[in-house]
Design a protein around this motif. Structure first.
Motif, PDB file in Angstrom:
ATOM      1  N   ASN A  52       0.810  -1.229   0.000  1.00  0.00           N
ATOM      2  CA  ASN A  52       0.000   0.000   0.000  1.00  0.00           C
ATOM      3  C   ASN A  52       0.838   1.271   0.000  1.00  0.00           C
ATOM      4  OD1 ASN A  52      -2.432  -1.559   0.178  1.00  0.00           O
ATOM      5  ND2 ASN A  52      -2.032  -1.791   2.375  1.00  0.00           N
ATOM      6  N   PHE A  53       2.124   1.139  -0.342  1.00  0.00           N
ATOM      7  CA  PHE A  53       2.966   2.337  -0.314  1.00  0.00           C
ATOM      8  C   PHE A  53       3.913   2.411  -1.504  1.00  0.00           C
ATOM      9  CE2 PHE A  53       6.772   4.670   1.053  1.00  0.00           C
ATOM     10  CZ  PHE A  53       6.181   5.906   1.289  1.00  0.00           C
TER      11      PHE A  53
ATOM     12  N   ASN B 263      -5.313   4.383 -12.920  1.00  0.00           N
ATOM     13  CA  ASN B 263      -5.515   4.646 -11.500  1.00  0.00           C
ATOM     14  C   ASN B 263      -4.207   4.439 -10.745  1.00  0.00           C
ATOM     15  OD1 ASN B 263      -5.300   1.818 -11.292  1.00  0.00           O
ATOM     16  ND2 ASN B 263      -7.510   1.561 -11.402  1.00  0.00           N
ATOM     17  N   THR B 264      -4.252   4.646  -9.442  1.00  0.00           N
ATOM     18  CA  THR B 264      -3.074   4.475  -8.600  1.00  0.00           C
ATOM     19  C   THR B 264      -2.644   3.010  -8.577  1.00  0.00           C
ATOM     20  OG1 THR B 264      -3.776   6.320  -7.216  1.00  0.00           O
ATOM     21  CG2 THR B 264      -2.154   4.810  -6.279  1.00  0.00           C
ATOM     22  N   PRO B 265      -1.346   2.721  -8.631  1.00  0.00           N
ATOM     23  CA  PRO B 265      -0.892   1.330  -8.625  1.00  0.00           C
ATOM     24  C   PRO B 265      -1.330   0.589  -7.365  1.00  0.00           C
ATOM     25  CG  PRO B 265       0.902   2.802  -9.225  1.00  0.00           C
ATOM     26  CD  PRO B 265      -0.222   3.663  -8.765  1.00  0.00           C
ATOM     27  N   THR B 266      -1.565  -0.706  -7.523  1.00  0.00           N
ATOM     28  CA  THR B 266      -1.826  -1.588  -6.385  1.00  0.00           C
ATOM     29  C   THR B 266      -0.504  -2.206  -5.953  1.00  0.00           C
ATOM     30  OG1 THR B 266      -4.046  -2.101  -7.174  1.00  0.00           O
ATOM     31  CG2 THR B 266      -3.063  -3.637  -5.600  1.00  0.00           C
ATOM     32  N   ILE B 267      -0.164  -2.059  -4.662  1.00  0.00           N
ATOM     33  CA  ILE B 267       1.122  -2.538  -4.169  1.00  0.00           C
ATOM     34  C   ILE B 267       0.893  -3.484  -2.994  1.00  0.00           C
ATOM     35  CG2 ILE B 267       3.377  -1.887  -3.263  1.00  0.00           C
ATOM     36  CD1 ILE B 267       2.947   0.867  -4.498  1.00  0.00           C
ATOM     37  N   THR B 268       1.436  -4.679  -3.105  1.00  0.00           N
ATOM     38  CA  THR B 268       1.432  -5.653  -2.008  1.00  0.00           C
ATOM     39  C   THR B 268       2.879  -5.966  -1.657  1.00  0.00           C
ATOM     40  OG1 THR B 268       1.498  -7.667  -3.356  1.00  0.00           O
ATOM     41  CG2 THR B 268      -0.667  -6.637  -3.046  1.00  0.00           C
ATOM     42  N   ASN B 269       3.078  -6.868  -0.723  1.00  0.00           N
ATOM     43  CA  ASN B 269       4.437  -7.294  -0.395  1.00  0.00           C
ATOM     44  C   ASN B 269       5.049  -8.168  -1.483  1.00  0.00           C
ATOM     45  OD1 ASN B 269       4.451  -5.971   2.103  1.00  0.00           O
ATOM     46  ND2 ASN B 269       3.510  -7.721   3.148  1.00  0.00           N
ATOM     47  N   ASP B 270       4.224  -8.615  -2.437  1.00  0.00           N
ATOM     48  CA  ASP B 270       4.685  -9.531  -3.482  1.00  0.00           C
ATOM     49  C   ASP B 270       4.792  -8.897  -4.861  1.00  0.00           C
ATOM     50  OD1 ASP B 270       4.862 -11.750  -1.762  1.00  0.00           O
ATOM     51  OD2 ASP B 270       2.699 -12.041  -1.880  1.00  0.00           O
ATOM     52  N   TYR B 271       4.084  -7.798  -5.112  1.00  0.00           N
ATOM     53  CA  TYR B 271       4.121  -7.210  -6.457  1.00  0.00           C
ATOM     54  C   TYR B 271       3.591  -5.782  -6.429  1.00  0.00           C
ATOM     55  CZ  TYR B 271      -0.883  -8.451  -6.477  1.00  0.00           C
ATOM     56  OH  TYR B 271      -2.214  -8.586  -6.158  1.00  0.00           O
TER      57      TYR B 271
END
Length: 467
Positions: free
Chosen positions: A87-88, A210-218
Motif C-alpha cells: 500500500n505504499f 488509476n493508482t498502482p496496487t502494491i502488495t508485499n509480493d508485487y
C-alpha cells in the motif's frame, strides 16, 4: 537500465470484459522476483550517483584555519536490497563504503567510511498517466571511519572534526542524489505511455488509469489500452464487468506479469477488419502445374464451366470478411473462427471478370501466440476441414461436395499465408524504451465462468528482459 536483465515475463490474456467501450483491460504487474535483478542492475548507477564533491575542511587545531582538501576516491555499494512495502511503494537499503583521501602534510590520509542508506519511495499515478516514483523518506547511517595511513599510527587530532565534516556533507547530499536518480528513472518509465504502431495506419496507446496496487509480493498497474485506426479509436460494445488479473497466475517465479483482456484481441481483429486487411484476392498462373485454380480443373467438376470456357482460363477468388473473426480461449487452447465470403471469378476476352458463383466459408483455426522483443505475435493453422456452402451461382446448381476439395485446396494456403503475415506483425505490449521481453513460456487456462486467460511466462534463470 543498461545490460541484460533476468526479468521473467508472464503474459496473461484474460477473457474478461473491459470496463468501457474504448478501454480494453490491461494489467502490468512487476513481481518481487524482479527486485533482485533491479538491485543488481542498480548498483552501478547508484555508485555513480553517490560520487559527490566534498568541500574543503577548515582545520582549527593549530589555532589558524587551515583548509584541507578531501576527495572521494571510490564508492562501493557492497549490498543493495529492494523490497515492496504494501500500500505504499518500494524500500531501498544499501550498504556502502566511501574511500576518501585527505590531502594533509606531510602525507595524505586515507579513510574508509562505511555507510548505510535507507530510502522509502512511493509509487503513484502521474498526471499524464505514467508511473511516478518519489522519495518519501531517506536516511544515512554512518559507522566509525577506518584510517589507512600506511604506518598504523593513531588518527591525528583533527580526525573527529574531520569525520563530522564529511558526515554532515554526505548527510545533506546523498539523499538528494538518490532523489535525482529516481527522477531520471521516472523519465524512463514515462515511455510506457504513448502511441506504438500496429500497422501502417493503426496504433495502440497505453496509459495508467488509476493508482498502482502494491502488495508485499508485487506492484500492479491497471493500464488503458486503446487501438486506433486512422486516428479513430476502435470501440467495442459496452460491458460493465471489470477486468481483474488473478493474484496467482502462470509461471512460478516470473518477474513480470502482463495481463491482456480478450477485448484487446477483439479490438485488434476488428481493427484489421475495418482496415480491410483481412480481405485478399487469390489468383493463379495458368501454367502453374500445382495450382488447380483454373477453369479446366473446375470444368471437370462443374460441366457448365467447361461449356462456357472451352479454353483454360485462370480463376480469381475474392475473399471478403463481413463478419468479425472471433477468438476463443480454453484450457491449453486458443482458436480463431473466420467466416469469409468468397466470390469465384473468371476473366473474359475484354479483360473484365465474369462472376461464376459465391461461397459462404467457415474456417476454424488453431491460434499460437508468442512474444518477440516487445510484440505479441500470432500464427494460425487450420483445424479440421474448411466448410463451404454455395451462396449463389450463375452456373445453375452446384454440388458443394464436388467443389469442396479443389476450393479448399486453393483457398486454404493463401488464406493462412495472408493471415499469418498480418498476425506476425504483432502488437506492442506495454514496455519502456530499451527493454525487451525474451524467452516466453505460454499457458492457457479456463476460468470458472467458462471463459479463460492466456499466459506466457519467462523463467528468471538467464532470461527475461534485455536492453
Amino acid at each position: 537500465m543498461p545490460g541484460a536483465c533476468g526479468l521473467g515475463l508472464l503474459l496473461t490474456l484474460l477473457l474478461l470484459p473491459m470496463v468501457s467501450a474504448s478501454r480494453p483491460g490491461t494489467v502490468f504487474r512487476l513481481n518481487k522476483e524482479v527486485l533482485s535483478y533491479a538491485a543488481e542492475a542498480g548498483k552501478a548507477p547508484l555508485q555513480r550517483a553517490l560520487q559527490v564533491t566534498v568541500p574543503l575542511f577548515l582545520d582549527r587545531s593549530g589555532g589558524v584555519f587551515q583548509p584541507t582538501r578531501i576527495q572521494i576516491l571510490n564508492v562501493d555499494v557492497s549490498h543493495l536490497r529492494l523490497t515492496f512495502v504494501a500500500n505504499f511503494g518500494i524500500r531501498l537499503l544499501a550498504a556502502t563504503n566511501f574511500t576518501l583521501k585527505i590531502f594533509r602534510d606531510p602525507e595524505p590520509l586515507h579513510l574508509l567510511l562505511p555507510t548505510a542508506l535507507l530510502a522509502d519511495t512511493s509509487v503513484e499515478q502521474g498526471s499524464i498517466g505514467t508511473p511516478l516514483i518519489s522519495i518519501s523518506s531517506c536516511f544515512s547511517i554512518f559507522d566509525k571511519a577506518i584510517v589507512f595511513d600506511g604506518r598504523n599510527s593513531t588518527a591525528p587530532a583533527m580526525l573527529a572534526p574531520l569525520q563530522s565534516h564529511i558526515k554532515a556533507v554526505l548527510q545533506s547530499k546523498l539523499c538528494l542524489r538518490i532523489s535525482n536518480l529516481v527522477q531520471g528513472l521516472n523519465v524512463h518509465l514515462g515511455t510506457l505511455i504513448g502511441l506504438s504502431p500496429v500497422g501502417p495506419e493503426s496504433q495502440v496507446r497505453y496509459s495508467m488509469i488509476n493508482t498502482p496496487t502494491i502488495t508485499n509480493d508485487y506492484i500492479s498497474l491497471d493500464i488503458n489500452a486503446v487501438l486506433f485506426l486512422l486516428g479513430r479509436p476502435i470501440v467495442l460494445p459496452v460491458d460493465t464487468t471489470p477486468f481483474v488479473l488473478p493474484q496467482h497466475v502462470g509461471t512460478k517465479g516470473a518477474m513480470a506479469t502482463v495481463g491482456l483482456s480478450q477485448d484487446l484481441f477483439d479490438s485488434a481483429i476488428m481493427l484489421l477488419q475495418k482496415a480491410g486487411a483481412l480481405n485478399l484476392d487469390v489468383t493463379a498462373q495458368l501454367n502453374s502445374s500445382n495450382n488447380p485454380l483454373n477453369t479446366s480443373v473446375l470444368g471437370q467438376l462443374i460441366p457448365e464451366v467447361a461449356r462456357q470456357f472451352p479454353e483454360p482460363m485462370p480463376l480469381v477468388l475474392k475473399v471478403r470478411l463481413g463478419a468479425t473473426p472471433t477468438v476463443t480461449f480454453r484450457t491449453n487452447n486458443a482458436t480463431m473462427r473466420l467466416q469469409p465470403f468468397v466470390e469465384v471469378l473468371a476473366p473474359t476476352s475484354n479483360s473484365a471478370f465474369q462472376y461464376l458463383f459465391s461461397l459462404n466459408v467457415v474456417v476454424n483455426l488453431n491460434l499460437q501466440l508468442s512474444v518477440s522483443k516487445v510484440r505479441l505475435r500470432g500464427t494460425t493453422s487450420v483445424l479440421g476441414n474448411v466448410q463451404l456452402t454455395v451462396a449463389s451461382s450463375n452456373l445453375g446448381f452446384i454440388d458443394t461436395d464436388h467443389v469442396q476439395t479443389v476450393m479448399g485446396e486453393v483457398f486454404e494456403k493463401p488464406l493462412l499465408d495472408h493471415l499469418n503475415a498480418l498476425l506476425g506483425m504483432g502488437i506492442a505490449l506495454p514496455h519502456v524504451v530499451n527493454l525487451q521481453y525474451v524467452t516466453p513460456e505460454i499457458f492457457i487456462q479456463e476460468t470458472r465462468t467458462g471463459s479463460g486467460y492466456f499466459s506466457a511466462g519467462f523463467p528468471t534463470a538467464g532470461t527475461g528482459l534485455v536492453s
